[in-house]
Motif scaffolding. Structure first.
Motif, PDB file in Angstrom:
ATOM      1  N   TRP A   1      -6.642   7.579  -3.885  1.00  0.00           N
ATOM      2  CA  TRP A   1      -5.975   8.900  -3.486  1.00  0.00           C
ATOM      3  C   TRP A   1      -4.560   9.489  -4.001  1.00  0.00           C
ATOM      4  O   TRP A   1      -4.043  10.292  -3.887  1.00  0.00           O
ATOM      5  CB  TRP A   1      -5.831   9.036  -1.900  1.00  0.00           C
TER       6      TRP A   1
ATOM      7  N   PRO B   1      -6.111  -2.140   8.851  1.00  0.00           N
ATOM      8  CA  PRO B   1      -6.972  -1.372   7.919  1.00  0.00           C
ATOM      9  C   PRO B   1      -6.169  -0.434   6.820  1.00  0.00           C
ATOM     10  O   PRO B   1      -6.119  -0.406   5.801  1.00  0.00           O
ATOM     11  CB  PRO B   1      -7.978  -0.862   8.465  1.00  0.00           C
ATOM     12  N   ILE B   2      -5.237   0.108   7.476  1.00  0.00           N
ATOM     13  CA  ILE B   2      -4.429   1.334   6.863  1.00  0.00           C
ATOM     14  C   ILE B   2      -3.540   0.728   5.968  1.00  0.00           C
ATOM     15  O   ILE B   2      -3.172   1.077   4.725  1.00  0.00           O
ATOM     16  CB  ILE B   2      -3.874   2.268   7.865  1.00  0.00           C
TER      17      ILE B   2
ATOM     18  N   LYS C   1      -3.769  -2.372   4.648  1.00  0.00           N
ATOM     19  CA  LYS C   1      -4.659  -3.003   3.562  1.00  0.00           C
ATOM     20  C   LYS C   1      -4.784  -1.964   2.570  1.00  0.00           C
ATOM     21  O   LYS C   1      -4.889  -2.235   1.541  1.00  0.00           O
ATOM     22  CB  LYS C   1      -5.854  -3.592   4.228  1.00  0.00           C
ATOM     23  N   GLU C   2      -5.214  -0.796   2.924  1.00  0.00           N
ATOM     24  CA  GLU C   2      -5.586   0.392   2.101  1.00  0.00           C
ATOM     25  C   GLU C   2      -4.383   0.618   1.304  1.00  0.00           C
ATOM     26  O   GLU C   2      -4.316   0.930   0.281  1.00  0.00           O
ATOM     27  CB  GLU C   2      -6.254   1.312   2.818  1.00  0.00           C
ATOM     28  N   LEU C   3      -3.227   0.748   1.733  1.00  0.00           N
ATOM     29  CA  LEU C   3      -1.977   1.076   1.158  1.00  0.00           C
ATOM     30  C   LEU C   3      -1.655   0.075   0.090  1.00  0.00           C
ATOM     31  O   LEU C   3      -0.989   0.393  -0.893  1.00  0.00           O
ATOM     32  CB  LEU C   3      -0.775   1.164   2.198  1.00  0.00           C
TER      33      LEU C   3
ATOM     34  N   LYS D   1      -3.914   3.505  -6.500  1.00  0.00           N
ATOM     35  CA  LYS D   1      -4.346   4.269  -5.457  1.00  0.00           C
ATOM     36  C   LYS D   1      -5.579   5.095  -5.462  1.00  0.00           C
ATOM     37  O   LYS D   1      -5.373   5.805  -6.506  1.00  0.00           O
ATOM     38  CB  LYS D   1      -3.113   4.998  -4.716  1.00  0.00           C
TER      39      LYS D   1
ATOM     40  N   VAL E   1      -3.663  -1.313  -1.985  1.00  0.00           N
ATOM     41  CA  VAL E   1      -4.717  -1.156  -3.068  1.00  0.00           C
ATOM     42  C   VAL E   1      -3.825  -0.536  -4.306  1.00  0.00           C
ATOM     43  O   VAL E   1      -3.412   0.403  -4.001  1.00  0.00           O
ATOM     44  CB  VAL E   1      -5.876  -0.543  -2.733  1.00  0.00           C
TER      45      VAL E   1
END
Length: 938
Positions: free
Chosen positions: A238, A226-227, A229-231, A236, A233
């Motif tokens: 954040w 999951p991390i 996959k988040e990276l 970003k 995106v």
């Protein structure tokens, strides 16, 4: 060599099933590596070292191997320098080409491989492993094809060789001591590294060509977290917070500061292997440690580590920040925070040093189960000693625990003495309040380590305690019961054989202790040394043996000395010259007895002395005095026969001499008797009473000479009997003595009466005893009467006797008066009665004498005085009986009253009944009723 873990599937890639299938027909590399051909050809291009901003710095003091290697490859570098700049430019342009160009490159490379594949059905036979089936499976064919592509599908000319600067860096990491004299091996290993590098590059090229980009993306999607996959995106969510945090960290995050990196790099490169205790040095020791030596070694290691920290590491850190300050790498806006970060880093390094040291030190005693050491820890020396009446370990278990566990505390203290760097650079606000770094070491961790080591010490000490049971059979030596036994044994007068048995017993015990006891024994972590205990026990046994031997030596000396003295006494007596006949006879008889019995007893004692000497020589050393005494004792026996012969000669000569002397003395003695007889004529003329003392002295002198003459006669008779002569009587001596005796008696009686008369008449009145006076006066008169009859034919002695008899008779007339007035029973009442009779006081005082009483002319009242004196005598007798009775009843328990006394008196028997009768009789006398009633009441 690099591991090849990528395998292509059929048609260009390998399936997942193929990865799990065991690999066979894999190519085997030869055991001996040879230098490849491609290393002899210069590569067509060379990577630019500046691409990664790496500026190689030759290390100071480069070893000779580096120079040798650079000299060997100098020609290779010169050839590549010409196209260095062009190759760098081409690589830069390649990174800028569009994706289409890279795809073209891949397509061209695939064509090359496919062209080679048409000419290849299977790999050569030499690539097949021996012992495998001749027909491989399809998966094995894919794997073999993959390795064949790597080895033969890529030409070496299309692969860039390994950079020399990389090899320099690798060799720089190897210590110089490992490279000295190994230039050939260094060259061989360098070639091997180049070959491995080339193989890895070729593998990467094949993987790049054969990889399907779509397959990679699908595999990445499946394995993505999951991390991750988040990276992926974009954009970003954040990003703003990241940028804000990044800006803030750029201001306050000091760990990325170049000086901090330098500090970290300096520690890792120069001090990463530093330990407070060098365990390797301890393990390299081949002998067990004495505890104090081990403690000193640990302290020395700790001090050396402290010196390294304070004199090398800390100055180096200080210099880093000093240089960083000069190069403006340190900002002064948040100086406290910066140095706090520095302290945290340095504290972390010190903590890691302490923890690593604790782990290494703990591993000495508690090594991991699977650890294999080159050298084992030799442990410690423990000495079993004798102290007083018990066995002790030196050092004891508690001493080991104290010393070994204290090392942990020393570690913590050692890393807590490094000052903060800012205190040495320049004063900073708040720096003085925290002058040193304080690494935090978990107390529970230290306690666990200590507890673990303590358990090991206690466990390893158990065999040592068990080993002490080996010496329990010598417990009577340890608790000194043997000493008490020997002291009591020596106080008793034991025979030599019993002392000999005890010496043998203790000597065998000492030998058993020394030769049958293990002096050094390895018991786990401890090396137990029992030599001191063995020496102490052996010494005690030897000392007890020595005490008995001293007594035996003294006894032997006393016996030998007595033997020598007895021999010497016999010799002196035998060789002595007798002074008279009596001594002659005594000496003769004594030597006869010696020859018949004594000499044989001495011979037996000489044999016993020989046995004693044989034993003592084996167990003790003798002084020169003892040796002389032993020699003298053994020599006496052989010296006696000549002494006896000389004695016989002396006896013969002495006997002849004594006989002649006896004849001469007898003649002289006869002459002396004749002289004594002539002296008697002088006594016939003595008649003056005033000269009686002189007469008495002469008579006594002559009488003493006659008594001495009698002794001479007896001595003559003894000698005459010894010489077998006729016994002489010497009648003249008896005749003279008979004549002298009346004269001596007259003079003695006269002098004695005169002395007594003066004492009675003028002496103390209280000291006159009337009964004694009457008896002595009667004796004087009778003696003088007999002497007067004896000297009837001699005028002067007869007149003296008659005159003295008259004086005695005159005094004898006063004896009745003396009996009355000198009575010991006279009391004041009696004197009062007499005074009434004469009508004046007769009570004597201190000046009263008998002469004064006689001058009072009391004879007319003598009859009345006798009655009073008789009553006084009876009363005096009763007083004496009463005093004796009181003395007899002193220790007898009696009733308090006289009535009770009478009632219980009949219970008495024996002497008590007699006392009662006398008491009752006395009590009935009138004079005692008034004066002594209190006595009976008591």
């Amino acid at each position: 060599m690099a591991t090849l873990d990528r395998r292509p599937a059929a048609g260009g890639s390998l399936s997942a099933t193929a990865k799990e299938t065991p690999i066979r027909f894999l190519p085997q590399l030869p055991e001996k590596r040879a230098k490849p051909v491609w290393s002899k050809v210069s590569p067509p291009f060379k990577m630019d070292g500046n691409l990664f901003d790496i500026t190689p710095q030759p290390p100071s003091g480069s070893p000779p191997d580096d120079a040798f290697r650079r000299k060997k490859h100098e020609s290779s570098r010169k050839k590549s320098e010409q196209g260095h700049h062009d190759a760098s430019a081409r690589r830069t342009a390649a990174f800028q080409k569009p994706k289409k160009d890279r795809e073209n490159f891949r397509e061209a490379l695939i064509n090359i491989l496919m062209q080679n594949e048409q000419d290849m059905s299977l790999p050569p036979d030499d690539m097949l492993s021996p012992g495998e089936p001749d027909t491989p499976s399809s998966q094995e064919k894919d794997i073999l094809r993959y390795y064949y592509y790597i080895q033969n599908g890529i030409d070496t000319e299309h692969v860039a060789p390994m950079e020399d600067i990389w090899l320099d860096h690798v060799l720089g990491l190897v210590p110089n001591r490992l490279k000295d004299g190994l230039a050939d091996y260094i060259e061989m290993l360098s070639d091997e590294m180049r070959e491995d590098y080339l193989l890895s590059v070729k593998k990467a090229i094949v993987d790049f060509v054969l990889r399907d980009p779509r397959e990679k993306e699908d595999a990445d999607d499946k394995n993505m977290t999951p991390i991750m996959k988040e990276l992926r995106v974009v954009p970003k969510p954040w990003a703003k917070s990241y940028i804000s945090a990044k800006i803030s960290m750029q201001k306050i995050l000091y760990i990325t500061n170049p000086t901090m990196c330098s500090v970290l790099d300096s520690w890792n490169h120069s001090f990463g292997c530093l330990r407070l205790v060098d365990v390797e040095e301890i393990l390299m020791r081949t002998e067990s440690f004495e505890l104090n030596n081990f403690q000193s070694l640990c302290m020395r290691h700790v001090e050396a580590a402290k010196d390294t920290l304070l004199k090398k590491w800390f100055p180096e850190v200080q210099n880093i920040f000093y240089q960083g300050n000069k190069s403006k790498q340190i900002t002064h806006t948040h100086l406290d925070a910066f140095f706090n970060s520095v302290s945290v880093l340095m504290t972390s390094q010190l903590r890691s040093l302490c923890m690593d040291s604790i782990d290494d030190y703990h591993g000495l005693y508690c090594p991991p189960a699977n650890e294999v050491r080159k050298n084992d820890f030799q442990g410690f020396v423990v000495r079993l000693v004798l102290e007083g009446t018990e066995m002790k370990f030196e050092p004891s278990c508690s001493d080991f625990e104290t010393v070994l566990l204290n090392v942990f505390d020393v570690f913590v203290k050692a890393v807590s003495m490094v000052p903060r760097v800012e205190t040495k650079l320049y004063p900073v606000e708040g720096a003085r309040s925290k002058a040193t770094l304080k690494p935090v070491i978990a107390e529970n961790h230290i306690a666990a380590m200590k507890e673990s080591v303590q358990k090991v010490i206690e466990k390893e000490f158990i065999p040592c305690n068990e080993h002490t049971k080996e010496f329990e059979k010598y417990m009577f030596l340890i608790n000194k019961e043997a000493d008490q036994f020997v002291e009591k044994f020596l106080t008793e007068d034991k025979p030599f054989d019993e002392m000999k048995a005890q010496v043998i017993r203790f000597k065998e015990l000492a030998d058993d202790i020394v030769y049958n006891s293990r002096k050094v024994i390895r018991l786990g972590m401890f090396e137990l040394h029992c030599d001191e205990l063995i020496r102490a026990l052996s010494k005690r046994a030897d000392s007890l043996c020595a005490k008995i031997l001293i007594k035996m030596s003294k006894t032997n000396m006393d016996l030998n000395k007595g033997l020598c003295e007895e021999y010497e006494s016999i010799a002196n007596k035998a060789l002595a010259t007798p002074a008279n006949t009596e001594q002659l006879m005594e000496l003769k008889n004594a030597i006869i007895k010696v020859r018949e019995s004594t000499i044989f007893e001495l011979e037996e004692r000489i044999l016993n002395a020989k046995k004693r000497l044989e034993f003592l020589v084996d167990y003790t050393s003798m002084s020169p005095a003892e040796m002389r005494l032993n020699s003298e004792a053994f020599n006496w026996h052989s010296r006696m026969p000549p002494i006896f012969e000389e004695h016989d000669e002396i006896i013969g000569a002495s006997k002849r001499q004594a006989e002649n002397a006896l004849k001469l003395r007898r003649e002289r003695f006869v002459e002396e008797l004749e002289g004594y007889n002539k002296q008697l004529e002088e006594f016939e003329s003595f008649g003056d009473v005033g000269e009686v003392n002189r007469y008495l002295k002469k008579a006594q002198t002559l009488n003493s000479r006659l008594e001495a003459a009698q002794e001479k006669v007896e001595q003559f008779n003894i000698e005459e009997e010894a010489f077998d002569w006729e016994i002489t009587t010497y009648p003249l001596r008896k005749k003279v003595l008979d004549v002298l005796t009346p004269y001596l008696k007259l003079y003695e009686t006269t002098v004695e009466f005169q002395t007594k008369y003066k004492d009675w008449m003028d002496g103390s009145f209280d000291q006159i005893d009337p009964d004694e006076v009457e008896a002595e006066v009667g004796n004087f008169w009778r003696t003088l009467y007999k002497l007067e009859k004896t000297f009837a034919n001699q005028a002067n002695p007869e007149a003296m006797a008659a005159k003295m008899k008259g004086k005695v008779s005159d005094f004898k007339q006063n004896t009745p008066l003396v009996q009355c007035i000198c009575n010991k029973g006279m009391r004041d009442r009696h004197w009062e009665q007499m005074s009434k009779i004469v009508e004046f006081s007769l009570k004597p005082d201190t000046d009263t004498t008998l002469r004064k009483m006689i001058d009072l002319n009391l004879e007319p009242y003598l009859e009345k005085f006798e009655g009073i004196s008789e009553a006084a005598t009876k009363e005096f007798g009763l007083e004496k009986a009463m005093a004796k009775m009181v003395e007899e009843w002193t220790d007898v328990s009696t009733p308090r009253t006289f009535t009770n006394y009478l009632m219980n008196v009949f219970k008495c028997s024996g002497a008590s009944s007699n006392i009662f009768i006398r008491s009752l009789t006395t009590y009935q006398i009138p004079i005692f009723k008034s004066e002594n009633v209190a006595l009976f009441e008591e």
